[in-house]
Design a protein around this motif. Sequence first.
Motif, PDB file in Angstrom:
ATOM      1  N   ALA A   1     -47.908 -19.325  18.339  1.00 22.16           N
ATOM      2  CA  ALA A   1     -48.025 -18.212  17.387  1.00 22.16           C
ATOM      3  C   ALA A   1     -46.851 -17.245  17.563  1.00 22.16           C
ATOM      4  O   ALA A   1     -46.285 -16.752  16.575  1.00 22.16           O
ATOM      5  N   ASP A   2     -46.473 -16.993  18.809  1.00 24.23           N
ATOM      6  CA  ASP A   2     -45.331 -16.114  19.063  1.00 24.23           C
ATOM      7  C   ASP A   2     -44.045 -16.709  18.490  1.00 24.23           C
ATOM      8  O   ASP A   2     -43.238 -16.007  17.877  1.00 24.23           O
ATOM      9  N   MET A   3     -43.830 -18.013  18.712  1.00 24.85           N
ATOM     10  CA  MET A   3     -42.617 -18.661  18.220  1.00 24.85           C
ATOM     11  C   MET A   3     -42.553 -18.629  16.693  1.00 24.85           C
ATOM     12  O   MET A   3     -41.484 -18.414  16.103  1.00 24.85           O
ATOM     13  N   MET A   4     -43.683 -18.825  16.032  1.00 24.81           N
ATOM     14  CA  MET A   4     -43.699 -18.789  14.572  1.00 24.81           C
ATOM     15  C   MET A   4     -43.377 -17.378  14.059  1.00 24.81           C
ATOM     16  O   MET A   4     -42.637 -17.214  13.087  1.00 24.81           O
ATOM     17  N   SER A   5     -43.926 -16.376  14.736  1.00 19.17           N
ATOM     18  CA  SER A   5     -43.662 -15.000  14.304  1.00 19.17           C
ATOM     19  C   SER A   5     -42.191 -14.636  14.485  1.00 19.17           C
ATOM     20  O   SER A   5     -41.604 -13.949  13.645  1.00 19.17           O
ATOM     21  N   ILE A   6     -41.595 -15.102  15.576  1.00 20.37           N
ATOM     22  CA  ILE A   6     -40.191 -14.788  15.825  1.00 20.37           C
ATOM     23  C   ILE A   6     -39.271 -15.593  14.918  1.00 20.37           C
ATOM     24  O   ILE A   6     -38.423 -15.031  14.213  1.00 20.37           O
ATOM     25  N   PHE A   7     -39.434 -16.906  14.944  1.00 19.86           N
ATOM     26  CA  PHE A   7     -38.429 -17.778  14.324  1.00 19.86           C
ATOM     27  C   PHE A   7     -38.700 -18.136  12.862  1.00 19.86           C
ATOM     28  O   PHE A   7     -37.768 -18.483  12.141  1.00 19.86           O
ATOM     29  N   TYR A   8     -39.946 -18.088  12.429  1.00 18.14           N
ATOM     30  CA  TYR A   8     -40.216 -18.384  11.013  1.00 18.14           C
ATOM     31  C   TYR A   8     -40.328 -17.103  10.188  1.00 18.14           C
ATOM     32  O   TYR A   8     -39.769 -17.010   9.106  1.00 18.14           O
ATOM     33  N   PHE A   9     -41.039 -16.120  10.737  1.00 17.67           N
ATOM     34  CA  PHE A   9     -41.257 -14.885   9.983  1.00 17.67           C
ATOM     35  C   PHE A   9     -40.269 -13.785  10.341  1.00 17.67           C
ATOM     36  O   PHE A   9     -40.224 -12.750   9.686  1.00 17.67           O
ATOM     37  N   GLY A  10     -39.482 -13.991  11.392  1.00 17.65           N
ATOM     38  CA  GLY A  10     -38.452 -13.022  11.742  1.00 17.65           C
ATOM     39  C   GLY A  10     -38.990 -11.688  12.215  1.00 17.65           C
ATOM     40  O   GLY A  10     -38.346 -10.641  12.022  1.00 17.65           O
TER      41      GLY A  10
ATOM     42  N   LYS B   1     -22.996  -8.774  27.946  1.00 13.58           N
ATOM     43  CA  LYS B   1     -22.237 -10.016  27.920  1.00 13.58           C
ATOM     44  C   LYS B   1     -22.609 -10.884  26.726  1.00 13.58           C
ATOM     45  O   LYS B   1     -21.744 -11.496  26.095  1.00 13.58           O
ATOM     46  N   ASN B   2     -23.904 -10.925  26.401  1.00 11.97           N
ATOM     47  CA  ASN B   2     -24.356 -11.740  25.268  1.00 11.97           C
ATOM     48  C   ASN B   2     -23.795 -11.243  23.938  1.00 11.97           C
ATOM     49  O   ASN B   2     -23.527 -12.021  23.026  1.00 11.97           O
ATOM     50  N   GLY B   3     -23.658  -9.930  23.828  1.00 16.35           N
ATOM     51  CA  GLY B   3     -23.231  -9.351  22.559  1.00 16.35           C
ATOM     52  C   GLY B   3     -24.387  -9.299  21.574  1.00 16.35           C
ATOM     53  O   GLY B   3     -25.495  -9.767  21.869  1.00 16.35           O
ATOM     54  N   PRO B   4     -24.178  -8.746  20.386  1.00 12.70           N
ATOM     55  CA  PRO B   4     -25.236  -8.665  19.376  1.00 12.70           C
ATOM     56  C   PRO B   4     -25.772 -10.058  19.016  1.00 12.70           C
ATOM     57  O   PRO B   4     -25.006 -11.004  18.876  1.00 12.70           O
ATOM     58  N   ILE B   5     -27.071 -10.150  18.888  1.00 15.74           N
ATOM     59  CA  ILE B   5     -27.723 -11.417  18.548  1.00 15.74           C
ATOM     60  C   ILE B   5     -28.426 -11.268  17.209  1.00 15.74           C
ATOM     61  O   ILE B   5     -29.090 -10.259  16.951  1.00 15.74           O
ATOM     62  N   GLU B   6     -28.278 -12.264  16.361  1.00 16.06           N
ATOM     63  CA  GLU B   6     -28.936 -12.243  15.052  1.00 16.06           C
ATOM     64  C   GLU B   6     -30.326 -12.855  15.150  1.00 16.06           C
ATOM     65  O   GLU B   6     -30.549 -13.808  15.886  1.00 16.06           O
ATOM     66  N   LEU B   7     -31.251 -12.303  14.408  1.00 16.14           N
ATOM     67  CA  LEU B   7     -32.592 -12.862  14.279  1.00 16.14           C
ATOM     68  C   LEU B   7     -32.760 -13.299  12.836  1.00 16.14           C
ATOM     69  O   LEU B   7     -33.012 -12.490  11.949  1.00 16.14           O
ATOM     70  N   ASN B   8     -32.566 -14.590  12.610  1.00 23.02           N
ATOM     71  CA  ASN B   8     -32.618 -15.131  11.253  1.00 23.02           C
ATOM     72  C   ASN B   8     -33.814 -16.064  11.093  1.00 23.02           C
ATOM     73  O   ASN B   8     -33.895 -17.097  11.767  1.00 23.02           O
ATOM     74  N   PRO B   9     -34.767 -15.723  10.229  1.00 23.85           N
ATOM     75  CA  PRO B   9     -35.924 -16.592  10.003  1.00 23.85           C
ATOM     76  C   PRO B   9     -35.486 -17.983   9.552  1.00 23.85           C
ATOM     77  O   PRO B   9     -34.556 -18.118   8.753  1.00 23.85           O
TER      78      PRO B   9
END
Length: 210
Positions: free
Chosen positions: A146-155, A32-40
Motif C-alpha cells: 500500500a505504501d509503494m502504491m501511494s508513493i510510486f503510483y499516486f505520487g 550528495k544525492n541532489g534533488p530527487i523527482e517524485l513522478n507517478p
Amino acid sequence: MTEQAASERNIHEQLIAIACDISTALTASIEKNGPIELNPEQDSPFAEHLCRAVTGQQLSVKAAASIWKRVTGSVPEDMALINHILSVEPDVLRGCGLSRAKVKTVVAIAQSASQGELNSAELAALTHPERTKRLTALWGIGQWTADMMSIFYFGDPDIWPEGDLAARKTLEQLTSKRRKTLRTAARFAPYRSYLALHMWQHVDAAPNKS
C-alpha cells in the motif's frame, strides 16, 4: 528552470534544513544525492500495476521482469490482463513463475477490479490511510505494498514506508540506532516520501515496486 524543477529544488532545500538538526551524515547523504523527482508511474491501469508489484515482491528486478513478461505473454491479444487472470487456470499463472500465494493475490486483485473497486481516480481521492484500508482488505496485500502504491503510483509526497527494510535501516544508519525511525521521519512531513527516496538512493536499493 521549470516549475517542477523549482519545486523539487525547494523541497530538497527543506529536507537539508531539517536534516541539519538531526545528523551530519544524513545531511551529507541528502546533499550528495541532489534533488530527487517524485513522478507517478501510471503507464498501466492501477489493478495491473498492483498485480505487477505483487509479482515482483521479494525478487530481484531481473527475476521480477522475467516473470511479469511471461505473465503478460500468456494473455491472448484480444483480452485484457485482468480478464485473463480471472479466466485462466491457476496452473497457467504458476507456470509463469508466480507462487501459489501470489496467484491467489493477483486473482483477488482481478476480482476486485472487475467489481469496480480499484478505480484509480477514486483511490487517488482518498487519504493514504483510507487507501491503505481499501487495499489491505485484499488477500495478500499488506502495508508495504500500500505504501509503494501511494508513493510510486499516486505520487503521494508524504509517506514513510516503515516496513521497508532498506529505507528504515539506512535512516537508522545515518542517524542513530537509538533514534526511532518513525519519529525521525515525522520531522520531514509533509515530504516523507522524498526522505524514503533519498534512503533508497543512498544504498542504491530502490524497492521493486513494479
